[in-house]
Scaffold this motif. Structure first.
Motif, short mmCIF file in Angstrom:
data_model
loop_
_atom_site.label_atom_id
_atom_site.label_comp_id
_atom_site.label_asym_id
_atom_site.label_seq_id
_atom_site.Cartn_x
_atom_site.Cartn_y
_atom_site.Cartn_z
N SER A 96 17.76 33.64 44.60
CA SER A 96 17.09 35.03 44.84
C SER A 96 18.41 35.69 45.90
O SER A 96 18.78 37.04 45.85
CB SER A 96 16.00 34.83 45.95
N VAL A 97 18.87 34.92 46.66
CA VAL A 97 19.98 35.49 47.82
C VAL A 97 21.09 36.00 46.92
O VAL A 97 22.06 36.75 47.36
CB VAL A 97 20.21 34.44 49.01
N THR A 98 21.53 34.98 45.81
CA THR A 98 22.59 35.43 45.11
C THR A 98 22.19 36.64 44.42
O THR A 98 23.20 37.49 43.87
CB THR A 98 22.83 34.71 44.05
N GLU A 99 21.04 37.13 43.98
CA GLU A 99 20.71 38.51 43.57
C GLU A 99 20.41 39.57 44.62
O GLU A 99 19.92 40.49 44.23
CB GLU A 99 19.36 38.31 42.77
N LEU A 100 21.10 39.26 45.73
CA LEU A 100 20.81 40.07 46.69
C LEU A 100 19.36 40.33 47.40
O LEU A 100 19.08 41.36 47.86
CB LEU A 100 21.62 41.59 46.38
N ASP A 101 18.45 39.57 46.90
CA ASP A 101 17.00 39.70 47.33
C ASP A 101 16.84 39.02 48.66
O ASP A 101 17.44 37.98 49.16
CB ASP A 101 16.25 39.07 46.28
N LYS A 102 15.72 39.33 49.29
CA LYS A 102 15.14 38.60 50.40
C LYS A 102 14.38 37.65 50.00
O LYS A 102 13.45 37.48 49.10
CB LYS A 102 14.21 39.55 51.37
N VAL A 103 14.48 36.32 50.76
CA VAL A 103 13.41 35.30 50.46
C VAL A 103 12.79 34.70 51.67
O VAL A 103 13.63 34.72 52.75
CB VAL A 103 14.53 34.11 50.01
#
Lengths: 629, 294
Positions: free
Chosen positions: B115-122
């Motif tokens: 998720s973080v690699t996809e610029l998402d928040k986790v």
């Protein structure tokens, strides 16, 4: 059902122990797992089991209990008697002398027993075994034995005899068995070449060579005894030595006094003669020195016949016709006769005489321990004679055919009747007068007329041999007839019985042992040392069957004197030495081939059931524990 | 509980994957996930007639030269997602050699990294009893990820787990990303409401069931009494034989099918993970086949 070893049922006590162990071992393993959710959920998917399958939880226990029960029963050895599962096997075993022939250390009889044991071993379990043993007589040694071991031990106890026997004598017994069971298996185990029907013949003969005496005897030549006879080798040519041995006493071992070598052709008798310088002997032994199958028929022992009992006769007579009688006794009876007149006779005179002849006179009391002849006994007839005088019988006419009686000889079938009338021609005898007596029943009548006994012989009240003439010799023409001398000889033989009449017998023969006057007891000792005391009470003679080969010793104890011994020798019968015999043995009737008439032991089936149960137990265990599929 | 080990080589491979969302993205900030609405990304989608008031910078002048009509160029909008990972930290997840718990943490860490690699928040939550605890709170960027992910090592397993009672009272957002529930689902407690609730909130949902190999194919036989690790009062006493093992396997299938069917009916995805298998299979096979990753 019965049990051979009922104590084996104690093994059933293992069942409660097994249950206890099962209860103790039925412990659950406790463990904590992540979640019991799936296990609880699996209950929904558990197929409803059949009521029977609920037992599977204790199936192991059930199987183990069954195994314990079965094992206990196995140990207890139940015996089921179920027909139609095995065979009835009958053996007819020849126990004749020829079965003792041996080769390589084993006799034919040993081989026969081995054959029987082999048949028993190979037979179906539960078969029944019966053995008819043909030895001196036909005996059923064992019958209906269903245990192999028992049958084999019974067979082991058997031994061959020494007499000549014919297996045909067992056919009646075998036929009875065959009639009862047409599918019975019947074996004949013998060494003789029988032809059989409905019987399986097992011939245990293996062509052993035997050498035996074919004839034997002795003569005196040039002042020495000479052993003669014939020997025969039945199967092979041979060169043998015949030894002659002698001894002066009955019990001493004979010493060799001569020998000769004889060449034998197979199955052809060859004469031999062993000349010696020995003139006196009591016992003479002929022996074949050779190795053959049967050693027992290589020896024959002969005894000196000249040493027979001495015959002393006291002749008491005043009658003129006494001369005929006295001469006849002396010559035909081969006796030493001392005559005394009636007037001079006293009871003490009779001592030492074996026979007292009272001619036309009867003493008030008969002497004891001596044979008695009462000729024309008129006055009283003597105390202890057993006979009673009634009256005289005279012919109707004074002249012509009716002026005399014509008695007839009483020819009976008993041994004694035959002995008394042996060689009698039967010429007509004329009797002018005779006394009518009351004769005891145990007397044997020799001559009769009009139902009245004229001559009789028997045991008197003193248990002594007695001969009664109901007429005076002078009142008949009997003294002129040749039958008179023959009869006197026979009556002398009766009055002076030798204890044994022959010294050489074939094994299986019956030896006649005469009960001599004054005899207290007679003991017969067999070659194996077995003593038999004969029952002589009220008997003129006793019979002894000679079942063993070798020397029989007859020991006689006379009242007031020492024991005296006589010997006779029982040879192997020639037919057995030759191993002759055979013939055709047929069991009549149609044979049925239904080998299923014995008793079946279910033990093997039990064993299989136990194995199956145990295997099933292990199978279920593995199935549950390791899920082998 | 074993320490969470980050396999960097594996993470580099995972970087190649991309989360596929079914629901329209409703994130607030620009991100890496294309929205169904038009926005300002570089990806051209369509034209529309110009309406006064539109941003004139988006007029396609080339088209005006050709057609003498004003057209506006439309581009896809891209939003930032908020991935929320719920980990069942009940005792059953850590019982035995604890591999189930390890697997759950590794799956959570990997998904978080993705998720973080996809610029998402986790955000990572634990569910213990009926309570949800936020372990990692709305992080984004690799630096924050590596700074925060170590918190997973501090998670203690124990107690029971009520998924629905834990998730439903919390703020789960609306249409703004992926929710992941990692659990063994070996409970007769209600978890269906949580699935319904998350589906209703237009969140993509992935249910990851982690089971041990012994739970899937038990080797135990014979007479046994099983005690539940989460509830000492629960026990199962049986002579385990072939029939019971057969029924057990059917029960395992039933549980899987029930979750899968329930998820599928609500647009959610379900995946079974064995604790003794490497995670490659989960990410590069199972999730890609399901279309959750690409």
């Amino acid at each position: 059902m019965s049990f051979y070893f009922p104590l084996g049922l104690l093994g059933l006590l293992g069942i409660p122990v097994l249950i206890l162990i099962y209860v103790i071992k039925s412990k659950y393993t406790e463990q904590t797992i992540a979640s019991t959710y799936l296990w609880e959920l699996s209950e929904k998917f558990l197929k409803k089991r059949k009521p029977v399958s609920k037992l599977t939880g204790i199936l192991t226990l059930i199987l183990q209990i069954l195994a314990v029960i079965a094992a206990s029963l196995l140990i207890a050895h139940p015996v089921f008697t179920m027909r139609n599962s095995a065979n009835d096997i009958y053996f007819i075993l020849d126990g004749s002398a020829s079965m003792n022939m041996q080769q390589d250390g084993s006799t034919r009889f040993d081989r026969a027993k081995d054959k029987i044991n082999g048949i028993i071993d190979d037979s179906l379990s539960g078969s029944s075994y019966t053995l008819v043993f043909v030895r001196d007589t036909v005996n059923v040694a064992f019958e209906g034995v269903t245990q192999k071991q028992q049958a084999k031990s019974d067979v082991a106890a058997l031994g061959a005899g020494w007499s000549a026997t014919e297996c045909s004598s067992a056919m009646n017994v075998a036929q009875e068995y065959f009639d009862n069971n047409r599918s019975a298996i019947i074996y004949l185990i013998t060494d003789k070449p029988y032809e059989t029907e409905n019987i399986t013949l097992i011939n245990v003969s293996s062509g052993e060579n035997n050498i035996a005496f074919n004839d034997y005897g002795y003569t005196f030549e040039d002042g020495g005894v000479c052993g003669t006879g014939k020997v025969i080798s039945y199967c092979e040519d041979a060169e043998i030595t015949v030894e002659l041995s002698a001894s002066d006493t009955l019990m001493a071992p004979p010493e060799k006094i001569g020998e000769t070598t004889v060449k034998l052709m197979a199955d052809e008798p060859a004469e031999f003669k062993v000349q010696t310088a020995v003139s006196h002997f009591t016992k003479l032994q002929l022996k074949i020195v050779a190795k053959d199958a049967l050693g027992e028929d290589n020896v024959v022992i002969l005894y000196d016949e000249a040493k027979a009992q001495e015959r002393k006769v006291l002749f008491v007579s005043d009658s003129k016709d006494g001369m005929y009688l006295r001469n006849a006794i002396s010559s035909a009876g081969k006796a030493q006769v001392d005559a005394v007149s009636v007037e001079k006779y006293s009871a003490s005179d009779a001592a030492g005489y074996g026979l007292c002849v009272f001619n036309g006179f009867t003493p008030a009391e008969l002497p004891k321990n001596a044979a008695i002849w009462l000729i024309d006994a008129v006055d009283g007839t003597g105390k202890g004679s057993g006979i009673k005088f009634r009256d005289y019988q005279t012919p109707k006419d004074e002249t012509g055919p009716a002026s005399y009686f014509v008695p007839e000889y009483t020819r009976g079938t008993s041994v004694q009747e035959k002995d008394l009338l042996r060689d009698i021609v039967g010429r007509e005898v004329a009797v002018r007068k005779y006394a009518k007596y009351g004769i005891p029943r145990n007397f044997t009548s020799v001559m009769k007329v009009n139902g009245d006994t004229l001559i009789a012989a028997g045991l008197n009240d003193n248990n002594d041999r007695e001969v009664v003439f109901a007429f005076a010799i002078g009142d008949s023409d009997f003294g002129l007839k040749d039958d008179f001398l023959i009869l006197v000889r026979n009556l002398m033989n009766y009055s002076f019985p030798s204890v044994i009449e022959d010294t050489v017998y074939d094994c299986g023969d019956i030896m006649k042992v005469n009960v001599v006057p004054g005899c207290e007891n007679i003991v017969v000792t067999s070659p194996s040392g077995r003593n038999t005391t004969l029952d002589t009470e009220g008997k003129a003679y006793c019979s002894v069957q000679l079942n063993e080969t070798g020397t029989y010793t007859v020991t006689v104890k006379l009242a007031g004197s020492d024991e005296s011994s006589l010997c006779s020798f029982a040879c192997v019968p020639e037919t057995e030495s030759r191993s002759q015999g055979g013939g055709t043995l047929i069991l009549s009737g149609e044979r049925e081939f239904n080998y299923s008439d014995g008793y079946y032991d279910k033990l093997p089936a039990f064993f299989i059931v136990i194995c199956v149960l145990l295997l099933a137990d292990w199978g279920i265990y593995c199935y549950e524990q390791y899920q082998l599929r | 509980m074993g320490k969470l080990v980050i396999n960097e080589a594996f993470l580099q491979r995972v970087e190649l994957l991309q989360t596929v969302l079914k629901n329209n993205i409703a994130g607030l900030f620009g991100g890496n996930h294309k929205s169904r609405t038009f926005g300002s990304s570089c990806e051209f989608v369509d034209y529309r007639n110009y309406v006064p008031g539109d941003d004139i910078t988006k007029i396609d002048w080339n088209a005006y030269a050709r057609f003498e009509t004003l057209y506006l160029k439309l581009y896809l909008d891209e939003r930032q997602l908020h991935t929320k990972i719920y980990i069942d930290v009940s005792q059953s997840m850590a019982f035995g050699d604890g591999k189930k718990g390890e697997a759950a943490l590794q799956i959570a860490a990997t998904l978080a990294y993705l998720s973080v690699t996809e610029l998402d928040k986790v955000s990572v939550f634990t569910i213990r009893g009926g309570e949800v605890t936020e372990v990692i709170s709305a992080i984004s960027g690799r630096e924050r990820y590596f700074a925060e992910i170590g918190k997973l090592n501090g998670i203690e397993f124990g107690g029971d787990c009520f998924i629905s009672e834990g998730i439903m009272p919390t703020q789960v957002g609306y249409g703004d990303g992926l929710s992941v529930i990692i659990s063994d689902f070996l409970t007769d407690n209600n978890y269906e409401n949580a699935i319904d609730y998350l589906a209703d909130k237009k969140r993509d949902l992935l249910c990851v069931q982690v089971l041990s190999s012994e739970e899937i194919n038990p080797k135990v036989r014979g007479k046994n009494i099983f005690y539940d690790s989460e509830d000492a009062g629960r026990m199962y006493r049986k002579n385990i034989n072939r029939d019971i093992i057969k029924a057990y396997r059917e029960a395992v299938r039933y549980v899987q099918d029930r979750i899968r069917d329930y998820c599928n009916a609500r647009g959610a995805e379900y995946v079974l993970v064995r604790d003794d298998k490497p995670l490659d299979g989960l990410f590069f096979e199972q999730l890609t086949q399901l279309g959750v990753m690409k």
